[in-house]
Write a protein that holds these residues in place. Structure first.
Motif, PDB file in Angstrom:
ATOM      1  N   SER A 119       5.755   4.267 -55.794  1.00  0.00           N
ATOM      2  CA  SER A 119       4.498   3.963 -56.491  1.00  0.00           C
ATOM      3  C   SER A 119       3.571   5.172 -56.560  1.00  0.00           C
ATOM      4  O   SER A 119       2.722   5.260 -57.462  1.00  0.00           O
ATOM      5  CB  SER A 119       3.776   2.808 -55.786  1.00  0.00           C
ATOM      6  N   ALA A 120       3.720   6.093 -55.610  1.00  0.00           N
ATOM      7  CA  ALA A 120       2.862   7.284 -55.563  1.00  0.00           C
ATOM      8  C   ALA A 120       3.562   8.518 -56.138  1.00  0.00           C
ATOM      9  O   ALA A 120       3.078   9.634 -55.964  1.00  0.00           O
ATOM     10  CB  ALA A 120       2.445   7.559 -54.123  1.00  0.00           C
ATOM     11  N   SER A 121       4.664   8.323 -56.837  1.00  0.00           N
ATOM     12  CA  SER A 121       5.497   9.441 -57.297  1.00  0.00           C
ATOM     13  C   SER A 121       5.236   9.803 -58.760  1.00  0.00           C
ATOM     14  O   SER A 121       4.606   9.031 -59.497  1.00  0.00           O
ATOM     15  CB  SER A 121       6.970   9.068 -57.137  1.00  0.00           C
ATOM     16  N   PRO A 122       5.732  10.965 -59.211  1.00  0.00           N
ATOM     17  CA  PRO A 122       5.649  11.321 -60.639  1.00  0.00           C
ATOM     18  C   PRO A 122       6.310  10.292 -61.550  1.00  0.00           C
ATOM     19  O   PRO A 122       5.892  10.125 -62.703  1.00  0.00           O
ATOM     20  CB  PRO A 122       6.378  12.669 -60.701  1.00  0.00           C
ATOM     21  N   PHE A 123       7.325   9.588 -61.047  1.00  0.00           N
ATOM     22  CA  PHE A 123       7.948   8.515 -61.843  1.00  0.00           C
ATOM     23  C   PHE A 123       6.899   7.480 -62.234  1.00  0.00           C
ATOM     24  O   PHE A 123       6.796   7.082 -63.399  1.00  0.00           O
ATOM     25  CB  PHE A 123       9.074   7.857 -61.041  1.00  0.00           C
ATOM     26  N   MET A 124       6.111   7.013 -61.261  1.00  0.00           N
ATOM     27  CA  MET A 124       5.115   5.991 -61.567  1.00  0.00           C
ATOM     28  C   MET A 124       4.004   6.564 -62.441  1.00  0.00           C
ATOM     29  O   MET A 124       3.423   5.838 -63.260  1.00  0.00           O
ATOM     30  CB  MET A 124       4.541   5.392 -60.278  1.00  0.00           C
ATOM     31  N   GLU A 125       3.717   7.846 -62.306  1.00  0.00           N
ATOM     32  CA  GLU A 125       2.739   8.476 -63.193  1.00  0.00           C
ATOM     33  C   GLU A 125       3.198   8.387 -64.648  1.00  0.00           C
ATOM     34  O   GLU A 125       2.386   8.164 -65.557  1.00  0.00           O
ATOM     35  CB  GLU A 125       2.521   9.935 -62.787  1.00  0.00           C
ATOM     36  N   GLN A 126       4.506   8.548 -64.866  1.00  0.00           N
ATOM     37  CA  GLN A 126       5.043   8.419 -66.219  1.00  0.00           C
ATOM     38  C   GLN A 126       4.926   6.990 -66.721  1.00  0.00           C
ATOM     39  O   GLN A 126       4.583   6.757 -67.891  1.00  0.00           O
ATOM     40  CB  GLN A 126       6.511   8.854 -66.237  1.00  0.00           C
ATOM     41  N   ILE A 127       5.211   6.034 -65.853  1.00  0.00           N
ATOM     42  CA  ILE A 127       5.061   4.621 -66.231  1.00  0.00           C
ATOM     43  C   ILE A 127       3.600   4.333 -66.578  1.00  0.00           C
ATOM     44  O   ILE A 127       3.295   3.630 -67.560  1.00  0.00           O
ATOM     45  CB  ILE A 127       5.545   3.693 -65.096  1.00  0.00           C
ATOM     46  N   GLU A 128       2.679   4.895 -65.798  1.00  0.00           N
ATOM     47  CA  GLU A 128       1.254   4.667 -66.049  1.00  0.00           C
ATOM     48  C   GLU A 128       0.788   5.327 -67.342  1.00  0.00           C
ATOM     49  O   GLU A 128      -0.127   4.826 -67.996  1.00  0.00           O
ATOM     50  CB  GLU A 128       0.436   5.143 -64.849  1.00  0.00           C
ATOM     51  N   GLU A 129       1.413   6.426 -67.725  1.00  0.00           N
ATOM     52  CA  GLU A 129       1.095   7.036 -69.023  1.00  0.00           C
ATOM     53  C   GLU A 129       1.475   6.102 -70.167  1.00  0.00           C
ATOM     54  O   GLU A 129       0.765   5.999 -71.164  1.00  0.00           O
ATOM     55  CB  GLU A 129       1.820   8.374 -69.170  1.00  0.00           C
ATOM     56  N   ILE A 130       2.627   5.429 -70.009  1.00  0.00           N
ATOM     57  CA  ILE A 130       3.040   4.456 -71.017  1.00  0.00           C
ATOM     58  C   ILE A 130       2.050   3.302 -71.056  1.00  0.00           C
ATOM     59  O   ILE A 130       1.644   2.842 -72.127  1.00  0.00           O
ATOM     60  CB  ILE A 130       4.465   3.954 -70.716  1.00  0.00           C
ATOM     61  N   MET A 131       1.626   2.833 -69.892  1.00  0.00           N
ATOM     62  CA  MET A 131       0.622   1.767 -69.821  1.00  0.00           C
ATOM     63  C   MET A 131      -0.670   2.193 -70.527  1.00  0.00           C
ATOM     64  O   MET A 131      -1.263   1.406 -71.269  1.00  0.00           O
ATOM     65  CB  MET A 131       0.283   1.442 -68.362  1.00  0.00           C
ATOM     66  N   ALA A 132      -1.094   3.428 -70.273  1.00  0.00           N
ATOM     67  CA  ALA A 132      -2.347   3.910 -70.859  1.00  0.00           C
ATOM     68  C   ALA A 132      -2.290   3.855 -72.384  1.00  0.00           C
ATOM     69  O   ALA A 132      -3.297   3.586 -73.044  1.00  0.00           O
ATOM     70  CB  ALA A 132      -2.643   5.326 -70.376  1.00  0.00           C
ATOM     71  N   GLY A 133      -1.095   4.104 -72.946  1.00  0.00           N
ATOM     72  CA  GLY A 133      -0.923   4.000 -74.392  1.00  0.00           C
ATOM     73  C   GLY A 133      -1.123   2.582 -74.894  1.00  0.00           C
ATOM     74  O   GLY A 133      -1.424   2.368 -76.079  1.00  0.00           O
ATOM     75  N   ASP A 134      -0.961   1.604 -73.994  1.00  0.00           N
ATOM     76  CA  ASP A 134      -1.207   0.202 -74.329  1.00  0.00           C
ATOM     77  C   ASP A 134      -2.585  -0.256 -73.864  1.00  0.00           C
ATOM     78  O   ASP A 134      -2.868  -1.470 -73.839  1.00  0.00           O
ATOM     79  CB  ASP A 134      -0.146  -0.687 -73.663  1.00  0.00           C
TER      80      ASP A 134
END
Length: 330
Positions: A119-134
């Motif tokens: 949850s604290a990794s760059p992987f989750m940062e990428q998921i959160e970028e996708i969320m931000a687009g929504d």
């Protein structure tokens, strides 16, 4: 004294009273699918209580039990600003954003501490970028774990599901289990009890919470819990509409962020405790308990590399890169 002056004075008094009593506090609507006794509701309630106690004129009104939106229908209204907050299994929105299917993928998470690191990794940062687009933002990260239950011998490694009819939680798990020789029967968690009772199912793979709440210990002979090592983890965060959050005052944002950080730590501890409670309930009911070893986990992950992982990478743009990022987290 003019009528206009009296009206203005009355409005001023009402406004002052509203400010003093908090009657005009900003109100956010939070929807989810669970009962008030569920850990996910308690996470939402903890955030709501702490925000209210902060005295920043912000109220969170919780709508449990699918009373506002159906279980799988929370994400779209959230992204459109029709809903302010939800606590939600992110893979439910995999149809809108296929990358989210990685948040329910076999072998990606080994235990709760590993999930916290993910949850604290760059992987989750990428998921959160996708969320931000929504127009969606994460407030509380959290994974819940699950296990296996069977009437056809204990399930710890891939060979144990050969010829077994099993209900799996999620498409990626179905693909992996089918690759191990299992026969897949898809159904809702609420239907598993009767399917086991009537022999339609030999085994099930689902969350610790579902194993307990649906009393599956009454129908199973062996239970493989989420212990030091587990295969099934599902990311279930508390989310907020990003525009809603951005439009809050600095004090309200700070209160919501602080309350969420506190709730995230509690969520992690409660997730582990919930696994232990479920395991004890099965043991007390006389069900055999089988622990999954790290070697068993590695065997499942190798199978996933041949089944679920290529399926995801081949169907999602940038999927292999996202998968590699997740797998790189130790």
């Amino acid at each position: 004294m003019t009528r206009r002056f009296l009206a203005a004075s009355t409005l001023a008094v009402i406004a002052a009273m509203g400010a003093a009593t908090g009657a005009f506090a900003e109100r956010l609507k939070l929807s989810h699918q669970w009962s008030e006794g569920d850990v996910r509701h308690k996470v939402a309630q903890m955030v709501a209580d702490d925000v209210a106690a902060a005295g920043v004129d912000l109220e969170i009104q919780i709508f449990p039990n699918q009373t506002l939106f159906k279980a799988r229908e929370q994400y779209t209204p959230l992204s459109r600003g029709q809903l302010d907050m939800t606590i939600f299994p992110l893979s439910y929105a995999g149809g809108q954003q296929p990358a989210y299917n990685l948040t329910l993928m076999p072998g990606l998470v080994k235990n709760h501490e590993h999930g916290a690191r993910l949850s604290a990794s760059p992987f989750m940062e990428q998921i959160e970028e996708i969320m931000a687009g929504d127009d969606v933002k994460t407030l509380v990260h959290g994974y819940l774990a699950g296990g296996f239950g069977s009437n056809e011998g204990c399930i710890t490694k891939p060979a144990d599901v050969q010829g077994v009819t099993i209900r799996a939680a999620g498409k990626s798990f179905e693909e992996m289990l089918a690759g191990a020789g299992a026969s897949i029967s898809s159904m809702a968690s609420s239907e598993v009890y009767s399917a086991l009772q009537t022999g339609v199912l030999d085994a099930a793979n689902t969350s610790s919470e579902s194993f307990l709440s649906y009393r599956l210990y009454e129908q199973l002979k062996c239970y493989t819990p989420a212990g030091d090592t587990a295969l099934w983890f599902m990311y279930q965060p508390l989310l907020v509409n990003k525009t809603t959050f951005d439009n809050l005052s600095a004090e309200q944002q700070a209160a919501l962020t602080e309350a969420s950080a506190k709730a995230e730590k509690w969520y992690l501890e409660q997730a582990k405790e919930g696994d232990a409670i479920t395991t004890k309930a099965f043991a007390d009911a006389g069900v055999e308990i089988a622990e999954m070893t790290s070697e068993d986990f590695d065997a499942w992950r190798e199978l996933a590399k041949e089944t679920s992982y290529p399926s995801f990478a081949g169907s999602v743009e940038g999927g292999q890169d996202l998968l590699d990022m997740a797998l790189s987290v130790e």
